[in-house]
Design a protein around this motif. Structure first.
Motif, PDB file in Angstrom:
ATOM      1  N   GLY A 161      57.578 -28.115 -43.274  1.00 12.35           N
ATOM      2  CA  GLY A 161      58.994 -28.051 -42.960  1.00 12.35           C
ATOM      3  C   GLY A 161      59.692 -29.388 -43.130  1.00 12.35           C
ATOM      4  N   THR A 186      55.486 -31.092 -34.620  1.00 14.19           N
ATOM      5  CA  THR A 186      56.557 -31.685 -35.419  1.00 14.19           C
ATOM      6  C   THR A 186      56.990 -33.017 -34.836  1.00 14.19           C
ATOM      7  OG1 THR A 186      57.320 -29.444 -35.957  1.00 14.19           O
ATOM      8  CG2 THR A 186      58.818 -31.243 -36.444  1.00 14.19           C
ATOM      9  N   GLN A 247      64.693 -29.530 -37.241  1.00 11.06           N
ATOM     10  CA  GLN A 247      63.639 -28.574 -37.592  1.00 11.06           C
ATOM     11  C   GLN A 247      63.487 -27.594 -36.434  1.00 11.06           C
ATOM     12  OE1 GLN A 247      60.773 -29.420 -40.404  1.00 11.06           O
ATOM     13  NE2 GLN A 247      59.010 -28.873 -39.150  1.00 11.06           N
ATOM     14  N   VAL A 273      66.099 -27.006 -41.113  1.00  3.13           N
ATOM     15  CA  VAL A 273      65.001 -26.198 -41.650  1.00  3.13           C
ATOM     16  C   VAL A 273      64.610 -25.186 -40.587  1.00  3.13           C
ATOM     17  CG1 VAL A 273      62.675 -26.213 -42.618  1.00  3.13           C
ATOM     18  CG2 VAL A 273      64.189 -28.157 -43.016  1.00  3.13           C
ATOM     19  N   MET A 275      62.079 -22.398 -39.236  1.00  2.78           N
ATOM     20  CA  MET A 275      60.684 -21.986 -39.364  1.00  2.78           C
ATOM     21  C   MET A 275      60.217 -21.141 -38.185  1.00  2.78           C
ATOM     22  SD  MET A 275      58.845 -25.381 -40.950  1.00  2.78           S
ATOM     23  CE  MET A 275      57.535 -24.399 -41.698  1.00  2.78           C
ATOM     24  N   GLN A 303      61.866 -22.038 -44.417  1.00  6.81           N
ATOM     25  CA  GLN A 303      60.584 -22.476 -44.961  1.00  6.81           C
ATOM     26  C   GLN A 303      59.471 -21.693 -44.285  1.00  6.81           C
ATOM     27  OE1 GLN A 303      59.894 -24.522 -47.459  1.00  6.81           O
ATOM     28  NE2 GLN A 303      57.669 -24.451 -47.214  1.00  6.81           N
ATOM     29  N   TYR A 306      53.854 -23.837 -46.288  1.00  4.26           N
ATOM     30  CA  TYR A 306      53.953 -25.168 -46.882  1.00  4.26           C
ATOM     31  C   TYR A 306      53.493 -25.090 -48.327  1.00  4.26           C
ATOM     32  CZ  TYR A 306      49.187 -24.486 -45.276  1.00  4.26           C
ATOM     33  OH  TYR A 306      47.955 -23.929 -45.019  1.00  4.26           O
TER      34      TYR A 306
END
Length: 359
Positions: A161, A186, A247, A273, A275, A303, A306
């Motif tokens: 991400g 993250t 994110q 992003v 996810m 996303q 990966y």
């Protein structure tokens, strides 16, 4: 070989013997040393998640192990090499838009199901067959470290991400869902990649305090309320400057307003992003204002998983000492206790916790 077998959804795993997988061109056989047991594995095996996973099957999503044998086209991998068995298997005849199956776990669409018919069995076994490109060399480790290296499974998704969002050193990152399993990963990655500051909004004070204790002043917790405007102000004030990237890893149980509040803290030209699972259980749409996105030049993208190129980059962060796998606590079970491992993984879920099978 010994394996844990899911004979049908809703039944316990059965420990038994299955034939050793054979390999051909483009394939590698790996002796599994440690395989992660995901916190929601019980929901997959019960059928509650309705994953595309034909039974009977040897489940298990990813592994750390040692190469046992390679196909005739392998030029670098050798028997004995330590590898990460990447569960994200991609079709080889669709480079731009490959079909994807998660080996031993699920599939995406008709093409993914077709791929799954061959790369079907996962890592809850003594050995696993993977595509050559999915046996990613990690360099020498001690066998006792294999459980910690299973954190790659989670980290790769978070890293994918950040790469998709074009995250760069010196930027400020906001992690929406920072107190969860993927969100906390993250946070660790953003700091390892050189973030100026990482914002961790959430309501779980215990986890927020733990994140601050682990990572120091560059990690800034933000306590959320139920007031969108107040929460947006609190996040912007905590950033001490522009927020470059958001994110989102919020789970399906969280309303879309929480995700929207975080995304709308972005600076002009910022990137978001997505996810997580917002909206998967119904409820309100994300509803980002069209004029705000357009006038502020904001990029919003989704996303899933990966790109393959993420694997060596992540291994480099670990090998370079920028990302410390010792942050994760590991609880290991033998293969014979696979059902106990599944139950434990659900009961002990949380940031920086790993449950693994060690065949």
């Amino acid at each position: 070989m010994k394996a844990a077998i899911l004979s049908a959804f809703g039944k316990p795993l059965e420990i038994g013997n299955v034939p050793d997988p054979g390999i051909g061109t483009g394939e590698v056989l790996v002796d599994v040393v440690a395989a992660p047991v995901l916190s929601y594995a019980g929901e997959v095996f019960s059928g509650a998640r309705r994953y595309l996973l034909p039974t009977p099957v040897v489940p298990g999503c990813g592994a750390i192990g040692r190469v046992r044998a390679v196909g005739p086209d392998a030029t670098r991998l050798q028997p004995g090499d330590w590898v990460f068995c990447d569960p994200t298997v991609r079709s080889r005849d669709g480079a731009d838009t490959p079909d994807i199956t998660l080996q031993g776990w699920s599939a995406r669409g008709e093409g993914g199901e077709k791929l799954q018919r061959y790369f079907r069995d996962g890592a809850f076994a003594e050995r696993i067959r993977v595509p050559t490109e999915n046996a990613a060399a990690i360099g020498p480790i001690e066998a006792a470290e294999a459980g910690s290296w299973c954190a790659i499974n989670t980290l790769l998704i978070a890293y994918g991400g950040l790469l998709a969002g074009g995250f760069r050193p010196g930027e400020t990152l906001l992690v929406s869902g920072a107190t969860g399993h993927f969100g906390a990963a993250t946070v660790a990655l953003g700091l390892a990649m050189g973030a100026r500051r990482v914002l961790a909004p959430g309501r779980n004070a215990v986890v927020l305090d733990d994140l601050r204790a682990r990572f120091g002043d560059r990690l800034v917790p933000v306590r959320l309320s139920s007031d969108e405007a107040a929460d947006r102000r609190a996040m912007r004030d905590a950033a001490g400057g522009p927020i470059d990237c958001v994110q989102d890893f919020l789970p399906p149980s969280v309303p879309a307003s929480v995700a929207r509040t975080a995304i709308m803290t972005l600076r002009q030209g910022g990137r978001a992003v997505l996810m997580g699972g917002v909206g998967m259980l119904g409820g309100e749409d994300l509803a980002l204002p069209y004029p705000w996105i357009m006038r502020n030049l904001v990029t919003v993208r989704g996303q899933w998983m990966y790109d393959a190129a993420a694997v060596p980059g992540l291994v480099g962060l670990i090998r370079g000492g920028l990302l410390d796998l010792r942050q994760w606590s590991v609880t290991a079970f033998p293969l014979a206790d696979a059902n106990a491992a599944v139950a434990y993984a659900a009961a002990d879920a949380g940031p920086f916790k790993l449950t693994v099978l060690m065949p």
